[in-house]
Design an enzyme around this catalytic site. Structure first.
Site, mmCIF file in Angstrom:
data_model
loop_
_atom_site.group_PDB
_atom_site.id
_atom_site.type_symbol
_atom_site.label_atom_id
_atom_site.label_comp_id
_atom_site.label_asym_id
_atom_site.label_seq_id
_atom_site.Cartn_x
_atom_site.Cartn_y
_atom_site.Cartn_z
ATOM 1 N N TYR A 289 0.956 -1.107 0.152
ATOM 2 C CA TYR A 289 0.707 -0.136 -0.019
ATOM 3 C C TYR A 289 0.791 1.820 -0.267
ATOM 4 C CZ TYR A 289 -3.573 3.561 1.431
ATOM 5 O OH TYR A 289 -4.512 4.818 1.996
ATOM 6 N N ASP B 236 9.149 3.984 -0.135
ATOM 7 C CA ASP B 236 8.056 4.310 0.408
ATOM 8 C C ASP B 236 8.316 3.820 2.368
ATOM 9 O OD1 ASP B 236 6.193 5.072 1.653
ATOM 10 O OD2 ASP B 236 4.519 4.195 0.478
ATOM 11 N N LYS C 169 3.548 10.219 8.436
ATOM 12 C CA LYS C 169 3.906 9.820 10.093
ATOM 13 C C LYS C 169 4.432 10.863 11.025
ATOM 14 C CE LYS C 169 0.972 5.651 7.613
ATOM 15 N NZ LYS C 169 -0.157 5.423 8.140
HETATM 16 C C1 LIG Z 1 3.988 3.251 3.242
HETATM 17 C C2 LIG Z 1 2.097 3.372 2.813
HETATM 18 N N1 LIG Z 1 2.569 5.092 1.391
HETATM 19 C C3 LIG Z 1 1.870 6.180 1.962
HETATM 20 C C4 LIG Z 1 1.350 5.899 3.003
HETATM 21 C C5 LIG Z 1 -0.014 6.956 2.328
HETATM 22 O O1 LIG Z 1 0.282 8.394 3.705
HETATM 23 P P1 LIG Z 1 -1.198 8.929 3.806
HETATM 24 O O2 LIG Z 1 -2.477 8.094 5.404
HETATM 25 O O3 LIG Z 1 -0.567 9.800 5.044
HETATM 26 O O4 LIG Z 1 -1.528 9.066 3.267
HETATM 27 C C6 LIG Z 1 0.271 4.618 4.106
HETATM 28 C C7 LIG Z 1 -0.075 5.816 4.861
HETATM 29 O O5 LIG Z 1 -0.963 4.602 6.130
HETATM 30 C C8 LIG Z 1 1.165 4.282 3.780
HETATM 31 O O6 LIG Z 1 1.369 3.116 5.144
#
Ligand SMILES: Cc1ncc(COP(=O)(O)O)c(C=O)c1O
Length: 447
Positions: free
Chosen positions: A146, A248, A275
């Site tokens: 994700y 990521d 985060k």
């Molecule tokens: C690995 C990863 N990338 C991107 C995101 C997206 O971040 P946001 O929820 O701050 O848009 C998340 C969200 O949980 C994530 O777990």
């Protein structure tokens, strides 16, 4: 303990109001449990209190974003000071520069950083940068990972056996409505930890690919770690074909002072953050090699990416992030590591003791409960049919006084101690005891 599902609970009454004005009664879709979401009133340290006045141990920490739990005094102080000075300007502030300096000092592959407001935006910025830099359009991502809710990445993070295609050539399947079909097909999907398949697929599409996007420790995939040498192999393969490698680290930056790339290696061209770097406030950041990051420079004539963001790098998020990250020195990460390892061991012991077919994955302060005993190599090894059982476990833990994710994800925060590790293990023990004996997951462990 009052269950939020009680029709007279304050959560139930709030839901009745909320559903008239918010689809499904919540904007926080990830914890939308049946029959309705629950609502929280406050948090302090590692505890949260719901609108019925029930306090619980918070082991999800706003989806892993709060590494210091709630109302961490240095963050409260920094934010209070900043709010009194102004919350957003049509200009940058010293706090933005200071947080960028902190990130570039900690992560060698990050020479320049640009801030946004969410992890989704951070991944989006990285993809756009890769496209602008390489002049190519397509990206590749791993099945089961994700990366937020940008079109190109809402692909194959929840695909199932009916549609996912061959193991060594996963189909590109939409994981959400609203994604144009051609965008889904543009994203090449790769199998995690399968070098031969990845080499074949990437090589076949080498002239079209701007980037390979990888989460070194993907929660959605079940925190299956990269196999020995897999990230180094990805680095070498992408470099050979002029494809950028994007990490990521929106969640996985939690695993160490230098992030997941410090832990597992790989030397990415670009990294997406979110985060924990916002100290509990909205944030995203894209960092990487100076030469690639030039595409964001608004001062360069003909800047190649037109990007804005009214609240990007707002000084409240920057001040909060700075206070939170400064408190996470190397000793603090080491303490979280030790506590995390102890917790994963304890939870695993509880599963085995209750003869539950499951395992506990994760690294650093992160853990994930999974209802499968299979050795995990890639996404397809995680039992997708176990999700219903996990929601029952979520409710059982909720009643036992602990908040985790409905998918079994949880994490520690710095206010926690061994006492909370005991408490989590005890809640799992009690929670499992309340699951129906007929549950196929309970009492079915192979010995
Ligand atoms: C690995 C990863 N990338 C991107 C995101 C997206 O971040 P946001 O929820 O701050 O848009 C998340 C969200 O949980 C994530 O777990």
């Amino acid at each position: 303990m009052t269950r939020f599902t009680d029709p007279d609970s304050a959560s139930a009454r709030l839901f009745a109001r909320a559903r008239r004005v918010i689809p499904g009664g919540t904007s926080k879709a990830n914890l939308h449990v049946k029959p309705h979401p629950f609502y929280l009133a406050s948090g302090r340290g590692c505890r949260v209190t719901d609108v019925d006045g029930v306090e619980r141990l918070d082991a999800i920490n706003n989806f892993t974003a709060l590494i210091h739990g709630h109302a961490f005094p240095p963050v409260v102080e920094a934010v209070t000071r900043q709010v009194a000075r102004g919350t957003a300007f049509a200009a940058s502030t010293p706090e933005e520069v200071a947080l960028a300096e902190l990130l570039t000092a900690r992560v060698p592959a990050v020479e320049r950083v640009r801030f946004g407001n969410s992890g989704t935006e951070a991944v989006m910025m990285a993809i756009k940068a890769a496209r602008a830099y390489t002049g190519r359009d397509r990206i590749a991502k791993f099945e089961g990972a994700y990366h937020g809710y940008y079109d190109d990445v809402q692909v194959s993070f929840s695909s199932g056996p009916d549609t996912w295609g061959p193991d060594d050539a996963p189909a590109s399947v939409p994981s959400s409505g609203g994604v144009p079909k051609h965008r889904v097909l543009e994203t090449l999907v790769l199998p995690w930890n399968d070098r031969d398949a990845v080499e074949r697929l990437v090589t076949a599409h080498r002239t079209e690919l701007a980037a390979v996007l990888v989460d070194p420790l993907s929660n959605r995939m079940g925190f299956i770690p990269p196999a020995d040498g897999f990230l180094a192999f990805l680095r070498q393969l992408t470099r050979a074909h002029g494809i950028l490698l994007i990490y990521d680290e929106v969640i996985s930056f939690r695993v160490g002072y230098h992030g997941a790339q410090g832990r597992y290696g790989g030397d990415p061209d670009l990294t997406a953050f979110g985060k924990i770097i916002g100290g509990g406030f909205p944030v995203g950041a894209t960092g990487g090699r100076a030469e690639v990051m030039e595409v964001f420079d608004p001062g360069t004539r003909g800047a190649r990416i037109a990007s804005g963001g009214t609240f990007s790098a707002n000084p409240v998020s920057m001040a909060a992030g700075l206070a939170a990250m400064q408190a996470m020195d190397e000793a603090a990460f080491e303490r979280m590591d030790r506590m995390g390892a102890a917790l994963r061991r304890r939870l695993g012991d509880v599963l085995r003791g209750r003869r539950v077919a499951g395992q506990v994955t994760g690294d650093g302060s992160l853990f994930r409960l999974l209802f499968t005993e299979r050795p995990l190599r890639h996404y397809r090894d995680v039992d997708q049919t176990a999700e219903a059982g996990m929601e029952a476990l979520f409710l059982a833990l909720f009643d036992a006084g602990v908040l985790v994710h409905t998918n079994g994800l949880g994490c520690l925060s710095t206010p926690m101690t061994e006492r909370e590790v005991d408490e989590l293990a005890g809640a799992l023990e009690r929670g499992l005891a309340t699951l129906p004996a007929t549950s196929p997951r309970v009492g079915s462990a192979r010995r």
